[in-house]
Structure formats: structure tokens, C-alpha cells
Design an enzyme around this catalytic site. Structure first.
Site, short mmCIF file in Angstrom:
data_model
loop_
_atom_site.label_atom_id
_atom_site.label_comp_id
_atom_site.label_asym_id
_atom_site.label_seq_id
_atom_site.Cartn_x
_atom_site.Cartn_y
_atom_site.Cartn_z
N CYS A 1 -3.35 -39.64 -62.97
CA CYS A 1 -3.67 -40.96 -64.18
C CYS A 1 -2.23 -40.19 -65.08
O CYS A 1 -2.77 -39.37 -66.07
CB CYS A 1 -4.60 -41.09 -64.70
SG CYS A 1 -6.06 -41.48 -63.63
N ALA B 1 0.18 -41.42 -66.76
CA ALA B 1 0.92 -41.95 -68.47
C ALA B 1 0.25 -41.19 -69.16
O ALA B 1 -1.51 -41.01 -69.38
CB ALA B 1 0.90 -43.92 -68.56
N PRO B 2 1.03 -41.03 -70.86
CA PRO B 2 2.41 -41.05 -70.73
C PRO B 2 3.19 -40.45 -70.19
O PRO B 2 4.54 -40.45 -69.71
CB PRO B 2 2.29 -41.63 -72.06
CG PRO B 2 1.73 -40.56 -72.23
CD PRO B 2 0.49 -40.23 -71.69
N GLY B 3 2.90 -39.36 -69.69
CA GLY B 3 3.95 -38.42 -68.89
C GLY B 3 4.21 -36.88 -68.93
O GLY B 3 4.94 -36.34 -68.40
N GLY B 4 3.41 -36.99 -70.33
CA GLY B 4 3.56 -34.92 -70.76
C GLY B 4 2.58 -34.07 -69.58
O GLY B 4 3.57 -33.51 -69.32
N LYS B 5 2.28 -34.67 -68.92
CA LYS B 5 1.64 -33.62 -67.53
C LYS B 5 2.00 -33.65 -66.69
O LYS B 5 2.62 -32.55 -65.37
CB LYS B 5 -0.18 -33.17 -67.77
CG LYS B 5 -0.99 -33.35 -68.87
CD LYS B 5 -2.38 -33.42 -68.38
CE LYS B 5 -3.56 -33.36 -69.51
NZ LYS B 5 -3.20 -34.39 -70.84
N ASP C 1 -6.06 -36.34 -64.97
CA ASP C 1 -6.56 -36.37 -66.05
C ASP C 1 -7.49 -37.00 -66.16
O ASP C 1 -6.76 -38.99 -66.39
CB ASP C 1 -5.04 -36.48 -66.71
CG ASP C 1 -5.24 -36.52 -68.27
OD1 ASP C 1 -6.52 -35.98 -68.60
OD2 ASP C 1 -4.75 -36.46 -69.35
N CYS D 1 -10.49 -35.24 -72.50
CA CYS D 1 -9.87 -33.94 -73.54
C CYS D 1 -11.43 -34.75 -74.45
O CYS D 1 -11.20 -35.44 -75.07
CB CYS D 1 -8.98 -35.00 -74.09
SG CYS D 1 -8.72 -37.09 -73.70
#
Length: 441
Positions: free
Chosen positions: A265, A267-271, A334, A387
Site C-alpha cells: 500500500c 502511496a504517496p511514496g514516502g516509505k 503499511d 498509524c
């Protein structure tokens, strides 16, 4: 449009139409030109009013006999905005907040001008008496915390269950505080010390993060904070705005250069981009999401950061893919969740997340976990993170996996239980849960 009236209209869209505060404020500031001072005031009022809504209503109820739910939504929102300014914004004269509110009423609800003026004048007369919140007057400390910090009681219980009474009572007041502005240095392009020097040249103060070697907390931001995407250092791909708790998830997975990694999962792509960074742009990262627009965000971020080892795929993780059976060395899940750990950033979540929504999220998480277990190679690693602080979405999901899949084992990442919880007590982090699982060879 006057800045306070704009704030009222934004709050009405969030409250009545279900708009997301972060997207709505971004849209308003993108479509309108406001001086930097007014931009800051607008954001302060919107987020401050959302974060303190239950407490503002508690103050209003002392001076309004009518059920607040029976007031016109416009009238109630104008009153909340005014009371927030009176009690929380010392730099704004109280009379100015009252006068401006009456003027806004003249635009939105002319017939309510007298009522609003009368209520606010009465509040001003009693401010000294009302502004001290007496916790001892409540027989239930959770109810008192709920009102003072505007967090529904059921969420207060979740924080107690997760962190214990002592830590929960330290964390809860911080949930209405502004989180630190934290960035992750993109070490594919620049090292932390060099970036720190470039930021310092702009007058930005930098403090090294305590939990991740690539983290910097920024302050003295000025216009940088609200226009970060236009900054040359950002466009050059030197950093990503990211909470340290989110950084921890990729670190915990421990991807290596040779690995084939799945971000289920993404998006938005930080991890996702952090995984690539840790892999030094080698190996392969498969990033999945169900929306083209969100996959485009990942691709744009990867391009800005100079990342070449990410492949985006439009895929519903709840639909099993036979071709992915035991195809990945490492998997990051995530999972979509109730978001109770990030209410500092999305304050409306505390009022809108329902029991039915949580039940559906738990069902989705279960499906995603089942598929992740099957997609993992023998000897592979799976990190599950959310989170939220809801144990039904966290520990209980992991306990089920361990029970139903005896070839899966837990790797200890915390002394406190089955997984790791971060919180604002940990160098200002959001509240994340993460657990690390291994698949037996």
C-alpha cells in the site's frame, strides 16, 4: 475574502461535506493570494478550531441555553472560531475577534448578528472565570481529558490501553500540539551535514533527529513551511518531508541491495522511496496502489529523488495474485487504518471515524496480511505497520497471523510487547505501530 471568513467556510466544508482538512487548506492557499501572515492565521484558526472543538463547545455551552446541535451550522462555526481566538490566540485582541465574527455573520447569517454579538460579549465578561479548566471537578479523569483536549472518550481509552495510564496522560495533551517539521535527507543525492548547511544558509534552524540518522527537525521556517514544494532544495530532490516514526518502518524491514521488495500500500511514496534509498537504488521495489493518481505521486517523487529501482503497479491488494506466491524477499504492509495516531495532522479524524469504518478496515487489514504471508519467500521478512493505537488493528492482527500461520514468527523489536509503538514522547513522532515477522525456511 476576509481570512477569518475563509477559515469558517473551510471548517464548514470539513464538518458538513466531509472534506479533508489538509487537502482543503492546500486548495484554498493554492487558489488565493494571501500575505504570509494571513496564511499562517488561516491555518492556525482552521487547525486550532478543529483540534479544540469539544473544548470550545464546552465553553459555549456555559453561555448558550439552546442545544448547540440545533444552532445553524454557520452560526456555530462562527462562534467556535471566535472563541478559539479569544482563548488561544493572545496576539489577537478579543474585541477584534468579536467584531470580525459579527461581520462574518452579516455575510453568512445576517439575522444571527445580534445573537452572536451577545454570546461573545458575555463570554468576554466571564473569560477570567472560564479559562481555568478544573480537572478535579470531574469524577472520571478520561472524561475530563476528553473535554479539555477535544478527543472523544473512546479514543482516550485506546491510548490508555496502548500506552498505560501514565504515558497516555503525557501523550494526550501533545495530540493538539503542532508536530515537528521533519525531513528525511535523500542520501542518494546529498549527505545530512551538507544539506543542513544549505538550509542554514536560508536561515532555517536544523536539529538532527534522535531516532533516524537521515532525519532533520527544521524550525525558524518562515515562508518555507507553506511553500516547501517550491524550494530549490526540495525540487532538486535533496529531501522528503516525513515523520521519524514513518522512517522507522523502512529501517525495520532492513531491505538489502539484492532484494525484491513489495510495498503493498505504497502511496504517496514516502516509505517506498525510503526503501529504495536504503537499497542504494539497487534491487527492485514493487509499489502498489489502487488509484492511478496516487501511483503518479510515487513516480513523481521517485523522479525528483533520482530513484530508478521502483516499479509502480495498479493493484488491489485484497485480490490474491497467484503469480506473486513466494515472490518477494521482503514486504512492507503499511495498512489502511483508522489513523488515530496522526490526529495531530488530521484532527477531524477524531470526530469522523466510526465503528463500522473500523470494522471494515480490520477486514481489509486481515486480507492484506493473509496475502502478504503468501507472497513472502521462505526466510523472508514482513513488516506490518499502521498509524493507529487501536489494538484490534495492531496487536490482535499480528496475534491472529501467528496463530493461523505456524511457519511465521515474531521478531522482538520492543520490550513492551508484540510490536513497537512510537509516540510524541519519542522525539516528537506520530503514533505508529509496527511489527516484524519472519517466515521460516
Amino acid at each position: 475574502m476576509r481570512i477569518r471568513e475563509q477559515a469558517v467556510k473551510t471548517l464548514l466544508r470539513v464538518g458538513r461535506e466531509g472534506a479533508y482538512s489538509n487537502l482543503e487548506t492546500k486548495k484554498v492557499l493554492g487558489e488565493n493570494y494571501y500575505k504570509e501572515e494571513d496564511r499562517g492565521l488561516y491555518l492556525n484558526i482552521v487547525y486550532g478550531t478543529l483540534q479544540n472543538k469539544l473544548y470550545l463547545d464546552y465553553l459555549l455551552k456555559k453561555h448558550i441555553k439552546k442545544d448547540l446541535n440545533k444552532l445553524d451550522p454557520e452560526v456555530l462555526e462562527i462562534l467556535r472560531v471566535a472563541v478559539y481566538q479569544i482563548y488561544f490566540l493572545d496576539k489577537i485582541p478579543a474585541y477584534a475577534a468579536v467584531n470580525e465574527s459579527v461581520e462574518i455573520a452579516g455575510s453568512l447569517k445576517p439575522k444571527a448578528r445580534g445573537f452572536i454579538n451577545g454570546v461573545l460579549r458575555n463570554i468576554l465578561r466571564n473569560k477570567a472565570e472560564d479559562e481555568t479548566f478544573d480537572f478535579s471537578s470531574f469524577s472520571n479523569e478520561k472524561e475530563a481529558l476528553s473535554i479539555r483536549y477535544s478527543i472523544p472518550v473512546w479514543i482516550i481509552h485506546k491510548y490508555y490501553e496502548t500506552f498505560g495510564a501514565k504515558k497516555a496522560e503525557e501523550i494526550i495533551p501533545l495530540l493538539n500540539e503542532k508536530p515537528p517539521f521533519t525531513i528525511r535527507v535523500n542520501t542518494l543525492k546529498i549527505d545530512r551535514d551538507t544539506l543542513e548547511g544549505k538550509l542554514s544558509d536560508q536561515g532555517i534552524c536544523c536539529e538532527k533527529g534522535a531516532l533516524d540518522g537521515d532525519a532533520l527537525h527544521l524550525s525558524c521556517l518562515g515562508s518555507f513551511e507553506n511553500q516547501v514544494q517550491r524550494d530549490p532544495l526540495f525540487t532538486a530532490g535533496y529531501f522528503v518531508v516525513q515523520d521519524q516514526g514513518a522512517m522507522k518502518a523502512a529501517r525495520l524491514l532492513g531491505p538489502e541491495k539484492k532484494d525484491r521488495v513489495l510495498d503493498m500500500c505504497a502511496a504517496p511514496g514516502g516509505k517506498t522511496t525510503h526503501l529504495s534509498q536504503l537499497m542504494e537504488n539497487e534491487g527492485a521495489v514493487v509499489a502498489r496502489d489502487i488509484f492511478d493518481s496516487r501511483l503518479k505521486l510515487i513516480e513523481e517523487t521517485a523522479g525528483r529523488l533520482g530513484i530508478r529501482n521502483i516499479e509502480t503497479q495498479k493493484t488491489d491488494g485484497c485480490i490474491f495474485r497467484q503469480e506473486d506466491q513466494e515472490a518477494f524477499d521482503k514486504i512492507l504492509l503499511d495498512a489502511p487504518c483508522s489513523g488515530l495516531g496522526i490526529i495531530r495532522r488530521k484532527p477531524e479524524i477524531r470526530y469522523t471515524i466510526t465503528k463500522n469504518v473500523r470494522k471494515e478496515l480490520i477486514r481489509i487489514q486481515r486480507q492484506l496480511l493473509d496475502h502478504a504471508v503468501q507472497y513472502l519467500k521462505p526466510g523472508g521478512t514482513l513488516v506490518y505497520c499502521t498509524c493507529t493505537v487501536n489494538s484490534d488493528e495492531n496487536e490482535k492482527q499480528i496475534e491472529r497471523v501467528l496463530k493461523e500461520y505456524p511457519f511465521m514468527s515474531i521478531e522482538t523489536v520492543s520490550e513492551e510487547g508484540i510490536g513497537l509503538h512510537t509516540s510524541p514522547l519519542d522525539d516528537g513522532c506520530d503514533c505508529f505501530f509496527m511489527a516484524k515477522l519472519k517466515k521460516d525456511c
